[in-house]
Scaffold this motif. Structure first.
Motif, PDB file in Angstrom:
ATOM      1  N   CYS A  60      25.970  95.729  26.788  1.00  0.00           N
ATOM      2  CA  CYS A  60      26.851  94.609  27.147  1.00  0.00           C
ATOM      3  C   CYS A  60      27.499  94.028  25.739  1.00  0.00           C
ATOM      4  O   CYS A  60      26.930  93.778  24.834  1.00  0.00           O
ATOM      5  CB  CYS A  60      25.691  93.313  27.691  1.00  0.00           C
ATOM      6  SG  CYS A  60      26.977  92.013  27.800  1.00  0.00           S
TER       7      CYS A  60
ATOM      8  N   THR B 154      29.664  91.411  25.852  1.00  0.00           N
ATOM      9  CA  THR B 154      30.185  89.896  26.211  1.00  0.00           C
ATOM     10  C   THR B 154      29.416  89.144  25.884  1.00  0.00           C
ATOM     11  O   THR B 154      28.796  88.548  24.701  1.00  0.00           O
ATOM     12  CB  THR B 154      30.813  89.988  27.552  1.00  0.00           C
ATOM     13  OG1 THR B 154      29.910  90.304  28.541  1.00  0.00           O
ATOM     14  CG2 THR B 154      32.114  90.791  27.597  1.00  0.00           C
TER      15      THR B 154
ATOM     16  N   THR C 297      24.718  86.494  40.018  1.00  0.00           N
ATOM     17  CA  THR C 297      25.637  87.640  40.238  1.00  0.00           C
ATOM     18  C   THR C 297      25.151  88.736  39.345  1.00  0.00           C
ATOM     19  O   THR C 297      24.759  88.487  38.055  1.00  0.00           O
ATOM     20  CB  THR C 297      27.103  87.239  39.683  1.00  0.00           C
ATOM     21  OG1 THR C 297      27.628  86.340  40.332  1.00  0.00           O
ATOM     22  CG2 THR C 297      27.823  88.745  39.821  1.00  0.00           C
TER      23      THR C 297
ATOM     24  N   ASP D  45      31.017  96.664  38.253  1.00  0.00           N
ATOM     25  CA  ASP D  45      32.456  96.280  38.355  1.00  0.00           C
ATOM     26  C   ASP D  45      33.367  96.931  37.399  1.00  0.00           C
ATOM     27  O   ASP D  45      33.118  96.466  36.081  1.00  0.00           O
ATOM     28  CB  ASP D  45      32.537  94.539  38.374  1.00  0.00           C
ATOM     29  CG  ASP D  45      33.974  94.186  38.792  1.00  0.00           C
ATOM     30  OD1 ASP D  45      34.981  95.069  38.583  1.00  0.00           O
ATOM     31  OD2 ASP D  45      34.154  92.954  38.945  1.00  0.00           O
TER      32      ASP D  45
ATOM     33  N   GLU E 201      35.351  94.903  34.992  1.00  0.00           N
ATOM     34  CA  GLU E 201      34.831  94.183  33.775  1.00  0.00           C
ATOM     35  C   GLU E 201      34.613  94.990  32.483  1.00  0.00           C
ATOM     36  O   GLU E 201      34.247  96.022  32.461  1.00  0.00           O
ATOM     37  CB  GLU E 201      33.514  93.498  34.150  1.00  0.00           C
ATOM     38  CG  GLU E 201      33.813  92.508  35.383  1.00  0.00           C
ATOM     39  CD  GLU E 201      34.291  91.025  35.062  1.00  0.00           C
ATOM     40  OE1 GLU E 201      34.208  91.125  33.869  1.00  0.00           O
ATOM     41  OE2 GLU E 201      35.197  90.433  35.700  1.00  0.00           O
TER      42      GLU E 201
ATOM     43  N   VAL F 132      29.217  93.096  35.992  1.00  0.00           N
ATOM     44  CA  VAL F 132      29.473  91.953  35.972  1.00  0.00           C
ATOM     45  C   VAL F 132      28.173  91.141  36.232  1.00  0.00           C
ATOM     46  O   VAL F 132      27.447  91.587  37.202  1.00  0.00           O
ATOM     47  CB  VAL F 132      30.490  91.295  36.839  1.00  0.00           C
ATOM     48  CG1 VAL F 132      30.147  91.678  38.386  1.00  0.00           C
ATOM     49  CG2 VAL F 132      30.953  89.682  36.621  1.00  0.00           C
ATOM     50  N   HIS F 133      27.489  90.116  35.460  1.00  0.00           N
ATOM     51  CA  HIS F 133      26.282  89.475  35.737  1.00  0.00           C
ATOM     52  C   HIS F 133      26.572  87.923  35.351  1.00  0.00           C
ATOM     53  O   HIS F 133      27.377  87.955  34.439  1.00  0.00           O
ATOM     54  CB  HIS F 133      25.352  90.117  35.093  1.00  0.00           C
ATOM     55  CG  HIS F 133      25.315  90.083  33.461  1.00  0.00           C
ATOM     56  ND1 HIS F 133      24.620  89.165  32.891  1.00  0.00           N
ATOM     57  CD2 HIS F 133      25.910  90.862  32.775  1.00  0.00           C
ATOM     58  CE1 HIS F 133      24.779  89.485  31.426  1.00  0.00           C
ATOM     59  NE2 HIS F 133      25.793  90.502  31.242  1.00  0.00           N
TER      60      HIS F 133
END
Length: 209
Positions: A81, A83, A157, A161, A164, A169-170
């Motif tokens: 990840c 982000t 969520t 995706d 993203e 997306v989470h």
């Protein structure tokens, strides 16, 4: 002898904290509710996390049976990840370290990229964070089962995706679950103030009978 202003401030802060804890004795039960009649009495049936079974970073199966009598914090992430995951793990480390000696508290981090996040990858990730199971279980398994659990049971969520960053997306949420697998709070895991609130609520659950 008069107390110094600093001492007075400390006493005032403690008084406010105690008063706050006394006022907030119970946490809500989140999620859909139902009712049933037992012995002529109407009983409320609260939303409960269903049965699950995933592999952790040590290639050990973890299920709802391992959470009996435990309070746990659940979240959804993936090791690549780019982000919000690093912020979330920094905040989860606060909880892990705070309750290092408390066997009642657990953390369950569910990978939403289980194809890449095999147990060995999760093991490397956990080693970098210097965390160990069973206190902190990093879970992988069937993708559909993880997504369904996240969205239907934890109410957050968790899905693929391609638009993203990273391809997924989470939610950045931390979900607080009590000893009976009821959801009692959802918090923004990227915000220190929110995690402070989560820690306060963990203390309330530890006192709950």
């Amino acid at each position: 002898m008069q107390l110094k202003p600093t001492a007075l401030n400390v006493l005032l802060a403690l008084s406010l904290l105690i008063a706050s804890c006394q006022e907030k004795k119970n946490l809500p039960f989140l999620g859909p509710k139902d009712t049933r009649v037992v012995a002529g009495q109407v009983d409320t049936v609260y939303h409960q996390i269903p049965a699950f079974r995933f592999l952790n970073q040590d290639s050990v199966w973890v299920s709802e049976k391992d959470m009996v009598g435990k309070i746990y914090i659940a979240d959804f992430f993936f090791t690549s990840c780019p982000t919000i995951c690093p912020k979330m793990k920094t905040q989860l480390l606060r909880i892990y370290e705070r309750y290092a000696e408390n066997d009642v508290i657990r953390i369950l981090s569910h990978s939403i990229d289980p194809t890449y996040d095999t147990p060995s990858v999760l093991k490397q990730y956990a080693t970098r964070l210097q965390v160990k199971s069973p206190r902190w279980n990093m879970l992988t398994g069937d993708k559909a089962a993880i997504y369904k659990l996240g969205e239907k049971s934890y109410m957050v969520t968790a899905q693929e995706d391609k638009n993203e960053a990273g391809g997924f997306v989470h939610s950045g949420a931390f979900i607080l679950v009590d000893k009976n697998r009821h959801v009692r709070g959802i918090y923004d895991g990227t915000q220190e103030a929110e995690v402070n609130h989560l820690i306060e609520d963990i203390e309330i659950l530890l006192l709950e009978k």
